[in-house]
Design an enzyme around this catalytic site. Structure first.
Site, PDB file in Angstrom:
ATOM      1  N   CYS A  79      72.280  34.148  67.667  1.00 54.56           N
ATOM      2  CA  CYS A  79      72.185  34.031  66.209  1.00 54.56           C
ATOM      3  C   CYS A  79      72.263  35.426  65.570  1.00 54.56           C
ATOM      4  CB  CYS A  79      70.941  33.248  65.815  1.00 54.56           C
ATOM      5  SG  CYS A  79      71.013  32.622  64.116  1.00 54.56           S
ATOM      6  N   HIS A 163      70.487  28.883  68.932  1.00 59.36           N
ATOM      7  CA  HIS A 163      69.248  29.326  69.582  1.00 59.36           C
ATOM      8  C   HIS A 163      69.032  28.549  70.885  1.00 59.36           C
ATOM      9  CE1 HIS A 163      67.579  31.764  66.275  1.00 59.36           C
ATOM     10  NE2 HIS A 163      68.278  30.933  65.515  1.00 59.36           N
ATOM     11  N   GLU A 165      67.136  29.284  73.259  1.00 59.95           N
ATOM     12  CA  GLU A 165      65.735  29.414  73.665  1.00 59.95           C
ATOM     13  C   GLU A 165      64.848  28.322  73.076  1.00 59.95           C
ATOM     14  OE1 GLU A 165      65.871  31.640  69.730  1.00 59.95           O
ATOM     15  OE2 GLU A 165      67.257  31.184  71.368  1.00 59.95           O
TER      16      GLU A 165
END
Length: 188
Positions: A79, A163, A165
């Site tokens: 990002c 994202h 994660e």
């Protein structure tokens, strides 16, 4: 399998804790990097999402911009990290992006991403995400959303508009750790 890999996560601002946690679950030794000296001895570096203007301002203030450019290992940018690494900022990956192109914070969404090599779809979380508007000739597109590239690699740099994660799918981080291991063998 990933034990002994020292991975730095740029911890100036943004979602560094989530990356740290995923990488630790995958067996890496994770260091929160805040100063240029923190990059010494690392095998790889993650630049997380957050606010790209703030990350760049702090990176310049602490000399991290020069240190990141000089960093010899693989880098993952997600990002805002993609924006920091793009051709208009640190110039480490030959892509141009349009910031926040997928919408404002309230327009955040999740989607299944088409994996170019034909693997199972990858889940992506998009929060004020950048859209890739131009890809250089040496950049490999690894995943797309509605035909737009969202996961790309150029040499030792891996970037994502989304994202990874924030999902349970660890394939992006695993791919990054594979790059780190490959880089260690090349450098040996």
């Amino acid at each position: 399998m990933n034990h002994g890999l020292r991975i730095g996560v740029l911890a100036l601002q943004g979602g560094f804790r989530e990356h740290r946690d995923v990488l630790r679950r995958l067996g890496a030794d994770v260091v929160e990097a805040r100063l240029a000296d923190d990059l010494h001895g690392l095998d790889g570096l993650v630049i997380p999402g957050g606010e790209s203007t703030t990350i760049m301002r702090l990176a310049r203030l602490y000399g991290l911009d020069r240190a990141i450019r000089a960093f010899p290992g693989p880098i993952l940018g997600t990002c805002a990290g993609m924006i920091v690494l793009d051709r208009a900022h640190l110039g480490m990956v030959d892509v141009a992006v349009d910031r926040n192109a997928y919408g404002r914070q309230v327009a955040s969404f999740e989607a299944d991403l088409a994996v170019v090599d034909g693997g199972s779809p990858l889940r992506g979380v998009f929060i004020r995400a950048p859209r890739v508007v131009d890809v250089g000739p040496s950049v490999q597109v690894l995943a797309t959303l509605d035909g737009d590239p969202v996961l790309l690699r150029e040499g030792r740099v891996l970037v994502a508009s989304f994202h990874p994660e924030l999902t349970d799918d660890t394939r992006v981080h695993e791919r990054f750790l594979d790059l780190v291991r490959e880089g260690m063998h090349v450098g040996a």
